[in-house]
Write a protein that holds these residues in place. Structure first.
Motif, PDB file in Angstrom:
ATOM      1  N   ASN A 280      27.221  17.550 -23.168  1.00 30.71           N
ATOM      2  CA  ASN A 280      27.088  18.999 -22.988  1.00 30.71           C
ATOM      3  C   ASN A 280      26.318  19.690 -24.114  1.00 30.71           C
ATOM      4  O   ASN A 280      26.657  20.806 -24.524  1.00 30.71           O
ATOM      5  N   VAL A 281      25.278  19.048 -24.590  1.00 28.11           N
ATOM      6  CA  VAL A 281      24.365  19.658 -25.555  1.00 28.11           C
ATOM      7  C   VAL A 281      22.961  19.575 -24.979  1.00 28.11           C
ATOM      8  O   VAL A 281      22.475  18.483 -24.667  1.00 28.11           O
ATOM      9  N   ALA A 282      22.315  20.717 -24.810  1.00 29.76           N
ATOM     10  CA  ALA A 282      20.980  20.771 -24.209  1.00 29.76           C
ATOM     11  C   ALA A 282      19.931  20.927 -25.298  1.00 29.76           C
ATOM     12  O   ALA A 282      19.996  21.859 -26.107  1.00 29.76           O
ATOM     13  N   VAL A 283      18.982  20.002 -25.326  1.00 29.34           N
ATOM     14  CA  VAL A 283      17.919  20.027 -26.326  1.00 29.34           C
ATOM     15  C   VAL A 283      16.562  19.962 -25.636  1.00 29.34           C
ATOM     16  O   VAL A 283      16.458  19.565 -24.479  1.00 29.34           O
ATOM     17  N   VAL A 284      15.523  20.360 -26.367  1.00 26.86           N
ATOM     18  CA  VAL A 284      14.154  20.324 -25.860  1.00 26.86           C
ATOM     19  C   VAL A 284      13.420  19.161 -26.506  1.00 26.86           C
ATOM     20  O   VAL A 284      13.483  18.971 -27.716  1.00 26.86           O
ATOM     21  N   MET A 285      12.726  18.375 -25.686  1.00 26.79           N
ATOM     22  CA  MET A 285      11.987  17.214 -26.175  1.00 26.79           C
ATOM     23  C   MET A 285      10.491  17.509 -26.163  1.00 26.79           C
ATOM     24  O   MET A 285       9.994  18.218 -25.289  1.00 26.79           O
ATOM     25  N   SER A 286       9.783  16.937 -27.125  1.00 24.42           N
ATOM     26  CA  SER A 286       8.330  17.114 -27.204  1.00 24.42           C
ATOM     27  C   SER A 286       7.675  15.761 -27.435  1.00 24.42           C
ATOM     28  O   SER A 286       8.044  15.051 -28.376  1.00 24.42           O
ATOM     29  N   GLY A 287       6.740  15.420 -26.580  1.00 26.00           N
ATOM     30  CA  GLY A 287       6.022  14.154 -26.704  1.00 26.00           C
ATOM     31  C   GLY A 287       4.546  14.340 -26.408  1.00 26.00           C
ATOM     32  O   GLY A 287       4.095  15.449 -26.090  1.00 26.00           O
ATOM     33  N   PHE A 288       3.797  13.265 -26.500  1.00 23.75           N
ATOM     34  CA  PHE A 288       2.365  13.295 -26.212  1.00 23.75           C
ATOM     35  C   PHE A 288       2.137  13.721 -24.754  1.00 23.75           C
ATOM     36  O   PHE A 288       2.874  13.285 -23.873  1.00 23.75           O
ATOM     37  N   PRO A 289       1.180  14.618 -24.452  1.00 26.05           N
ATOM     38  CA  PRO A 289       0.135  15.166 -25.331  1.00 26.05           C
ATOM     39  C   PRO A 289       0.469  16.494 -25.985  1.00 26.05           C
ATOM     40  O   PRO A 289      -0.405  17.113 -26.591  1.00 26.05           O
ATOM     41  N   ALA A 290       1.713  16.977 -25.881  1.00 25.02           N
ATOM     42  CA  ALA A 290       2.075  18.238 -26.534  1.00 25.02           C
ATOM     43  C   ALA A 290       2.053  18.105 -28.054  1.00 25.02           C
ATOM     44  O   ALA A 290       1.804  19.081 -28.762  1.00 25.02           O
TER      45      ALA A 290
ATOM     46  N   PRO B   5       0.992  14.991 -31.350  1.00 25.16           N
ATOM     47  CA  PRO B   5       0.234  13.746 -31.543  1.00 25.16           C
ATOM     48  C   PRO B   5       0.989  12.526 -31.036  1.00 25.16           C
ATOM     49  O   PRO B   5       2.224  12.504 -30.985  1.00 25.16           O
ATOM     50  N   LEU B   6       0.241  11.494 -30.697  1.00 23.88           N
ATOM     51  CA  LEU B   6       0.782  10.312 -30.030  1.00 23.88           C
ATOM     52  C   LEU B   6       1.988   9.714 -30.741  1.00 23.88           C
ATOM     53  O   LEU B   6       2.979   9.349 -30.108  1.00 23.88           O
ATOM     54  N   LEU B   7       1.946   9.629 -32.060  1.00 24.18           N
ATOM     55  CA  LEU B   7       2.998   8.961 -32.815  1.00 24.18           C
ATOM     56  C   LEU B   7       4.156   9.880 -33.189  1.00 24.18           C
ATOM     57  O   LEU B   7       5.151   9.414 -33.742  1.00 24.18           O
ATOM     58  N   LEU B   8       4.031  11.172 -32.911  1.00 22.43           N
ATOM     59  CA  LEU B   8       4.983  12.132 -33.479  1.00 22.43           C
ATOM     60  C   LEU B   8       5.883  12.782 -32.437  1.00 22.43           C
ATOM     61  O   LEU B   8       6.095  14.002 -32.442  1.00 22.43           O
ATOM     62  N   SER B   9       6.453  12.003 -31.541  1.00 21.14           N
ATOM     63  CA  SER B   9       7.439  12.535 -30.595  1.00 21.14           C
ATOM     64  C   SER B   9       8.646  13.064 -31.351  1.00 21.14           C
ATOM     65  O   SER B   9       9.025  12.528 -32.393  1.00 21.14           O
ATOM     66  N   ARG B  10       9.266  14.092 -30.812  1.00 20.01           N
ATOM     67  CA  ARG B  10      10.362  14.738 -31.542  1.00 20.01           C
ATOM     68  C   ARG B  10      11.297  15.483 -30.604  1.00 20.01           C
ATOM     69  O   ARG B  10      10.966  15.759 -29.440  1.00 20.01           O
ATOM     70  N   ALA B  11      12.468  15.818 -31.133  1.00 24.97           N
ATOM     71  CA  ALA B  11      13.378  16.760 -30.468  1.00 24.97           C
ATOM     72  C   ALA B  11      13.278  18.070 -31.228  1.00 24.97           C
ATOM     73  O   ALA B  11      13.429  18.089 -32.451  1.00 24.97           O
ATOM     74  N   ARG B  12      12.996  19.148 -30.516  1.00 26.64           N
ATOM     75  CA  ARG B  12      12.846  20.449 -31.174  1.00 26.64           C
ATOM     76  C   ARG B  12      14.079  21.313 -30.905  1.00 26.64           C
ATOM     77  O   ARG B  12      14.426  21.582 -29.761  1.00 26.64           O
ATOM     78  N   ILE B  13      14.710  21.739 -31.975  1.00 29.69           N
ATOM     79  CA  ILE B  13      15.935  22.535 -31.880  1.00 29.69           C
ATOM     80  C   ILE B  13      15.648  23.954 -32.354  1.00 29.69           C
ATOM     81  O   ILE B  13      14.998  24.153 -33.385  1.00 29.69           O
ATOM     82  N   CYS B  14      16.102  24.921 -31.584  1.00 29.48           N
ATOM     83  CA  CYS B  14      15.962  26.325 -31.956  1.00 29.48           C
ATOM     84  C   CYS B  14      17.350  26.917 -32.223  1.00 29.48           C
ATOM     85  O   CYS B  14      18.223  26.876 -31.348  1.00 29.48           O
ATOM     86  N   ILE B  15      17.520  27.442 -33.406  1.00 31.45           N
ATOM     87  CA  ILE B  15      18.810  27.994 -33.823  1.00 31.45           C
ATOM     88  C   ILE B  15      18.864  29.485 -33.520  1.00 31.45           C
ATOM     89  O   ILE B  15      17.851  30.195 -33.614  1.00 31.45           O
ATOM     90  N   SER B  16      20.042  29.964 -33.158  1.00 29.90           N
ATOM     91  CA  SER B  16      20.250  31.380 -32.844  1.00 29.90           C
ATOM     92  C   SER B  16      21.249  31.997 -33.814  1.00 29.90           C
ATOM     93  O   SER B  16      22.132  31.313 -34.350  1.00 29.90           O
ATOM     94  N   ALA B  17      21.105  33.295 -34.013  1.00 27.82           N
ATOM     95  CA  ALA B  17      22.072  34.027 -34.826  1.00 27.82           C
ATOM     96  C   ALA B  17      23.439  34.053 -34.167  1.00 27.82           C
ATOM     97  O   ALA B  17      24.452  34.275 -34.839  1.00 27.82           O
ATOM     98  N   CYS B  18      23.480  33.818 -32.873  1.00 27.28           N
ATOM     99  CA  CYS B  18      24.744  33.868 -32.142  1.00 27.28           C
ATOM    100  C   CYS B  18      25.485  32.538 -32.137  1.00 27.28           C
ATOM    101  O   CYS B  18      26.605  32.456 -31.624  1.00 27.28           O
TER     102      CYS B  18
END
Length: 494
Positions: free
Chosen positions: A422-432, A434-447
Motif C-alpha cells: 500500500n505504498v504508491a511510487v512513481v518509476m522513471s526509466g529510459f527514455p525519460a 538516461p539508459l543507465l539511470l533508472s530510478r524511483a522518484r518520490i515527491c514529499i508533501s507538507a501533509c
C-alpha cells in the motif's frame, strides 16, 4: 554527478541488450506472420514506426501496469488506486471495481492544496457557481475575467516581478513562449537535463541550440565564450540574442539550480536568464517564493521567470513573469494567450486562494507551517534513506527525492512490491532518463505526517533488501545537512 560501478553498469547494459535482442527477434517473426494476413492499409507507410514505437511495444508494455495507474479519489496523502488486469500480456489494461487505499509518494502535492482545504475549497466552489467551469474562449476574445486580472497581479507580486501572464497549461507555457522570445539568428544554451517542454519549445523557436553540462556554470561559461567568439553558423555574424535556460529544481534529479553562479556568468556575457520554477515555486524558500529566495538571488537578475500551478498550488496552468514590456509583448504574440482557452475560473481562484494562505493573508499561520513542514519532511526522508544505504540523488530542501535503481528489472519489481504494501511510487526509466539511470522518484508533501514517512521508509527498506538496491554503505549524517542550506549530494559507490 552519478558514478556507476563497472559491474553495475555492465549488468544494466546486458539487461537492456537482452530486451532489445528479444524484441527485434519478436519483430522479425511478427513481420513474417503479418505477411500472410490481408491488411486494408496495403501500400501505406506504417503510421507507428521507428525506435519510439519499438520501445513502447517491447519494453514499456512489459511493465505497463507500473505506470498510469488510475486513481478514484483526490491526490491527497492517502488516495485510492484502481486495480487493473490484462489478458494480453500487458498490451491493454482493464479496470476493475476493486480499489486499494495507498500512501501517496508520487503526486506533486507539495503543500497539500490538491485536496480539500478549509480556505481554498469554499472559494473555488463559489467561483464555480459564479463563473462556470470554463470561459470557452481565448483570453483575447471573451476569456478574460476579473479573476484572471487578479491572478496575474497576485503572481507578479508573489514572485517579485513587475508583471505576469498566465496560461491554461503548464507544459504549453514553455513550448508556446520560447518560440516567440527567440528565433532564427538567436542562440539558446540549455541545461542538459532540462524538461521536455523546454526542449520542445527551444526546438520550435528555430534558434541555434547548444547544451551545457548539467548544473555546471564553468562549462556554461566555456560554451558561451566559444559561441560568442564564433558567431552564427556560416555567416559568423553576431547573435541577435542569447538565452540561457535552466530549472529551479530539476524534476528527475531533485537538484537545485546553481543559480547565483549561473546568473553571474550570464551577466558577464550579456545573456538572458530563463528560469523554470515549476517544481520550486511555492515549495522552497522561507516564504515559498522559490529558488531566488532560497539562494539569495535578486529576481531583477532573472529576466524571464516561468512556473506552473500544478505542484505547490493544487491547480493547473502556468505563468511567465518579467518586465512590463516583456509581458505586454507576450500578450500580443504568444499563441497560448491568443488561441488557447484561458485558465478555468475555479482553477484561477484556487491559485489566488493558495497564494494568500502561503503568504498568511488568510489570517492564519498555516502557510508558514506548511513551508516549514515540507522542508523538515524532505530533509528527514532523504537523510533516512541514505542511512539505510540507498543511493539517493538531489539536494537538501528539495521535495523531489530519487532512489537509483539502474537495472531495468528493478523498475517493475520495486513498483509492484511497494504497491503490495500500500505504498504508491512513481518509476522513471529510459527514455525519460538516461539508459543507465533508472530510478524511483518520490515527491514529499507538507501533509505527510511522521507516521506516514516512517511507514514509507519501512516499506521501502524491506523492498530495497528484497530486490537488492541498497548500493551504498549505510552511513551516519550529521545534523548540519538539515540545519544548513541545501547541499549537493555526490552519488558514488565505494
Amino acid at each position: 554527478m552519478v558514478k556507476i560501478p563497472f559491474f553495475l553498469a555492465l549488468s544494466t547494459y546486458f539487461s537492456f541488450g537482452l530486451l532489445f535482442v528479444f524484441g527485434h527477434v519478436r519483430d522479425f517473426f511478427r513481420k513474417i506472420f503479418d505477411f500472410f494476413h490481408f491488411s486494408s492499409l496495403q501500400g501505406y507507410a506504417p503510421i507507428c514506426s521507428g525506435q519510439e514505437d519499438f520501445i513502447v511495444r517491447r519494453l514499456y508494455h512489459r511493465v505497463q501496469d507500473c505506470f498510469g495507474r488510475p486513481i478514484s479519489s483526490a491526490p491527497d496523502v492517502w488516495f485510492d488506486i484502481v486495480h487493473r488486469y490484462s489478458n494480453d500480456n500487458n498490451k491493454t489494461m482493464r479496470r476493475t471495481s476493486k480499489v486499494t487505499r495507498c500512501l501517496n509518494l508520487g503526486s506533486y502535492n507539495y503543500l497539500g492544496f490538491a485536496a480539500a482545504d478549509e480556505y481554498c475549497t469554499p472559494r473555488v466552489i463559489e467561483t464555480l457557481n459564479r463563473f462556470s467551469p470554463s470561459t470557452c474562449s481565448p483570453r483575447v476574445d471573451g476569456g478574460t475575467t476579473t479573476l484572471h486580472k487578479e491572478l496575474e497581479e497576485s503572481v507578479a507580486n508573489f514572485v517579485g516581478k513587475p508583471a505576469a501572464i498566465v496560461f491554461g497549461m503548464g507544459y504549453a507555457t514553455n513550448t508556446a513562449t520560447l518560440p516567440v522570445l527567440i528565433g532564427k539568428g538567436g542562440l539558446i544554451i540549455s541545461d542538459s537535463l532540462n524538461h521536455n517542454s523546454i526542449i520542445n519549445g527551444a526546438r520550435g523557436s528555430g534558434a541555434t541550440i547548444r547544451v551545457f553540462q548539467h548544473n555546471t556554470p564553468s562549462h556554461l561559461e566555456e560554451v558561451l565564450r566559444q559561441h560568442i567568439a564564433e558567431g552564427q553558423p556560416r555567416t559568423h555574424r553576431r547573435w541577435k540574442k542569447i538565452v540561457v535556460l535552466v530549472e529551479g529544481i530539476y524534476s528527475m534529479e531533485g537538484e537545485l539550480c546553481k543559480l547565483p553562479e549561473i546568473v553571474a556568468v550570464c551577466k558577464k556575457y550579456k545573456a538572458y536568464v530563463y528560469l523554470d520554477e515549476a517544481h520550486s515555486i511555492g515549495a522552497v524558500g522561507k516564504t515559498g517564493k522559490g529558488v531566488c529566495e532560497l539562494l539569495g538571488v535578486d529576481t531583477a537578475d532573472v529576466d524571464v521567470m516561468m512556473g506552473t500551478f500544478t505542484k505547490s498550488f493544487g491547480s493547473c496552468g502556468g505563468y511567465i513573469a518579467g518586465s512590463k514590456e516583456l509581458i505586454q509583448y507576450l500578450k500580443y504574440t504568444s499563441p497560448a494567450h491568443l488561441y488557447a482557452t484561458s485558465i478555468s475560473p475555479p482553477a484561477a481562484q484556487q491559485i489566488i486562494s493558495s497564494i494568500k494562505v502561503i503568504l498568511g493573508e488568510d489570517g492564519s499561520g498555516r502557510g508558514a507551517e506548511k513551508l516549514a513542514r515540507i522542508r523538515e519532511n524532505s530533509n528527514f526522508f532523504r537523510s533516512e534513506l541514505q542511512k539505510m544505504g540507498f543511493e539517493v540523488i538531489g539536494d537538501y530542501d528539495s521535495p523531489v527525492i530519487s532512489i537509483m535503481l539502474y537495472n531495468p528489472a528493478k523498475i517493475p519489481a520495486f513498483s509492484r512490491e511497494c504497491l503490495k504494501q500500500n505504498v504508491a511510487v512513481v518509476m522513471s526509466g529510459f527514455p525519460a532518463v538516461p539508459l543507465l539511470l533508472s530510478r524511483a522518484r518520490i515527491c514529499i508533501s507538507a501533509c505527510h505526517t511522521k507516521e506516514d514517512l516512517l511507514k514509507a521508509l519501512e516499506v521501502i527498506s524491506q523492498v530495497g533488501d528484497l530486490i537488492g538496491i541498497k548500493y551504498s554503505l549505510p552511513k551516519k549524517l550529521d545534523k548540519q545537512h538539515q540545519e544548513q542550506g541545501p547541499k549537493k549530494l555526490n552519488c558514488f559507490m565505494t
